[in-house]
Structure formats: structure tokens, C-alpha cells
Design an enzyme around this catalytic site. Structure first.
Site, short mmCIF file in Angstrom:
data_model
loop_
_atom_site.label_atom_id
_atom_site.label_comp_id
_atom_site.label_asym_id
_atom_site.label_seq_id
_atom_site.Cartn_x
_atom_site.Cartn_y
_atom_site.Cartn_z
N ASN A 9 6.34 -0.20 11.66
CA ASN A 9 6.27 0.25 13.05
C ASN A 9 7.62 0.89 13.39
OD1 ASN A 9 6.03 0.59 15.78
ND2 ASN A 9 6.10 -1.60 16.29
N LYS A 11 8.41 2.59 15.97
CA LYS A 11 8.72 2.64 17.41
C LYS A 11 9.21 4.05 17.78
CE LYS A 11 9.54 -2.28 17.13
NZ LYS A 11 10.18 -3.46 17.66
N HIS A 95 1.27 -4.15 21.31
CA HIS A 95 2.63 -4.56 20.97
C HIS A 95 3.32 -5.11 22.21
CE1 HIS A 95 6.78 -4.47 19.71
NE2 HIS A 95 6.33 -4.45 18.47
N GLU A 97 6.14 -4.73 23.36
CA GLU A 97 6.89 -3.73 24.14
C GLU A 97 5.95 -2.95 25.06
OE1 GLU A 97 8.80 -1.96 20.75
OE2 GLU A 97 9.94 -3.81 20.47
N GLU A 164 3.53 -11.74 16.53
CA GLU A 164 4.93 -11.36 16.70
C GLU A 164 5.54 -12.16 17.84
OE1 GLU A 164 5.64 -7.19 14.91
OE2 GLU A 164 5.07 -6.93 17.00
N GLY A 170 13.38 -7.80 16.79
CA GLY A 170 14.63 -7.05 16.89
C GLY A 170 15.85 -7.91 17.17
N SER A 210 11.76 -9.41 13.00
CA SER A 210 12.94 -9.50 12.13
C SER A 210 12.61 -9.77 10.67
CB SER A 210 13.93 -10.54 12.68
OG SER A 210 14.38 -10.15 13.98
P1 PGA Z 1 11.52 -5.93 14.12
O1 PGA Z 1 10.25 -5.41 14.96
O2 PGA Z 1 11.08 -6.01 12.69
O3 PGA Z 1 12.58 -4.91 14.36
O4 PGA Z 1 11.86 -7.28 14.68
C1 PGA Z 1 8.95 -5.83 14.66
C2 PGA Z 1 7.97 -5.23 15.63
O5 PGA Z 1 8.28 -5.17 16.82
O6 PGA Z 1 6.85 -4.81 15.24
#
Ligand code: PGA
Length: 252
Positions: A9, A11, A95, A97, A164, A170, A210
Site C-alpha cells: 500500500n 498511500k 483503510h 486513514e 491493521e 506507521g 509496521s
Molecule cells: P505501515 O502501513 O506498514 O507503514 O505501518 C501499513 C498500512 O497502513 O497499510
């Protein structure tokens, strides 16, 4: 046996030039990987460029979002037919976000999942609890609600779930393998209640938050972890290829 799936992903990262540079490096690194489904989700503007480079490869292309209507006066939105036309086979929906910054509700997400399935897009449906919800002991309640509402009147085919935990995205804070396995197990139980035990055993549940080349092996050792949705560590071909090529010994 569920085939592992590793999804990148990106983003809001990578121009078309950066997308091409990534794929030029990445495709040869994973060309021999046959036992893992590999999915890359670039931003909308890079999908066309990615589709051209991925033609004939076993790497699948995903969008990060779509709109829940077929067409019309929805300025700035992208329809499911536009995604399939551009070469996408998958779409990420729900997601955290999107839920948090764009106020996407369970009801909207359910509409998105339904229209995506109508167009035969494979859906990577994301769920996860915040730190406050975890600390208040509400993790399973939140996961059950997000699955129950998001997958309402949706059949199990073409659904991939991504767990998640929001506090792990992140932040460099991965869930422990115990936390991941416990959540994935409970998600599978919820899917069994929603569909059937047999259907729940078929659905892949990815872990996200992460994930790195250093922690993927331990996560994949969990019985109910079937792959990963990777943000930060998917932006470099070298690190995402290492995740794709995790030690598969215990998933054969
Ligand atoms: P990350 O993001 O691996 O940077 O923690 C995962 C995601 O949001 O899909």
C-alpha cells in the site's frame, strides 16, 4: 491451504517515474515467487504506468480506494469500472486513514465493498482498533462491528481481510505475534459466524502495521496470519521483495 498474499500500500507516494523505477527493480526480484500472491497498490495517477509494466507478470494491481456509485456527478471520485478498465484486479477498502481523515463510515464502506464485488474486484477490506479502543478492552467489539457492517450482504468470494491495529500503522510498533494471532483468530471466528466455517477457512487475513523484512517471518508463523498489507516497507523494491520472499517453510 490459504495461499499467502503480500500487498504493498503505497498511500500518497510515488510519481509515475518513481513507480516505473520501483517496478523495474522489483519485477526481476520476485519473478520466481510462485507460492505467494503479490499485489501492488499505487496511487491512482500511477496505475496506468504500473499496468503497462505489469502486463504479463504475476503481480496484481490494486487501487487504494474507489467510489460507491457507477458514474455521474461526483467530482474527484473514481468508479469501479474505471479501475478494472485501468488494469486493477484488487482494491483496498476501509483503510483506517480513509475512515479517520475522510470520515468513511461502515455504511459507506459496505456500499464500496458491494460495488467493487459487482465489478469482480478482489477487495482488501481493512479493519482495526485504535489504541484507546484497545486500552478500553473494546478490540473485539470494534473488529466484529467493522466486519459485520462492512461485509453485510456480501458473499465471501473475493474478500481478503486486513487486520491493521491503528496504533501499529506507521509507528514502528508492531503488534506482538500473540496480539496478531489472537485478533486474527477472533476475526476468523466472526467470519465463520457470518458465512460458514468452511468459508472462513478460505478467507485470507493479512496483518498490517509496521511490517518489515525483520518481523515478517515471526508474523507469518502465526496460524491465522495469511500475509501482510505493507505501507512504509513496501516503498523500496528491496525491502518489499524480502517481505514477499519470507521464509515459507511453515506455510507449505
Ligand atoms: P505501515 O502501513 O506498514 O507503514 O505501518 C501499513 C498500512 O497502513 O497499510
Amino acid at each position: 491451504m490459504r495461499k499467502p498474499c503480500m500487498a504493498a500500500n503505497w498511500k500518497m507516494n510515488k510519481t509515475t517515474g518513481e513507480t516505473r523505477a520501483f517496478l523495474d527493480e522489483f519485477i526481476p526480484l520476485v519473478q520466481d515467487v510462485k507460492n505467494v500472491d503479490i499485489v501492488v497498490a499505487p496511487p491512482f495517477t500511477s496505475i496506468h504506468a504500473a499496468a503497462a509494466l505489469l502486463a504479463g507478470s504475476h503481480i496484481r494491481l490494486s487501487a487504494q480506494n474507489l467510489f460507491h456509485e457507477e458514474k455521474g456527478a461526483y467530482t474527484g471520485e473514481i468508479s469501479p469500472a474505471m479501475l478494472t478498465d485501468a488494469g486493477c484486479s484488487h482494491v483496498i477498502i476501509g483503510h483506517s486513514e480513509r475512515r479517520q481523515y475522510f470520515k468513511e463510515t461502515d455504511e459507506m464502506l459496505n456500499r464500496k465493498v458491494r460495488i467493487a464485488r459487482k465489478h469482480a474486484l478482489q477487495v482488501i477490506f481493512c479493519i482495526g482498533e485504535s489504541l484507546e479502543e484497545r486500552e478500553a478492552g473494546k478490540t473485539f467489539e470494534v473488529l466484529n462491528r467493522e466486519i459485520g457492517e462492512g461485509l453485510k450482504e456480501v458473499s465471501p468470494e473475493g474478500i481478503i481481510v486486513a487486520y491493521e491495529p491503528i496504533w501499529a500503522i506507521g509507528t514502528g510498533k508492531t503488534a506482538t505475534t500473540e496480539q496478531a494471532q489472537e485478533a486474527h483468530y477472533s476475526i476468523r471466528e466472526k467470519l465463520a459466524a457470518l458465512y460458514s466455517n468452511a468459508a472462513a477457512q478460505e478467507i485470507r487475513i493479512l496483518y498490517g502495521g509496521s511490517v518489515t523484512p525483520d518481523n515478517i517471518d515471526a508474523l507469518m508463523r502465526c496460524a491465522d496470519v495469511d500475509g501482510a498489507l505493507v505501507g512504509g516497507a513496501s516503498l523500496k523494491a528491496d525491502s518489499f521483495s524480502k517481505i514477499v520472499k519470507f521464509n515459507t517453510d511453515y506455510k507449505q
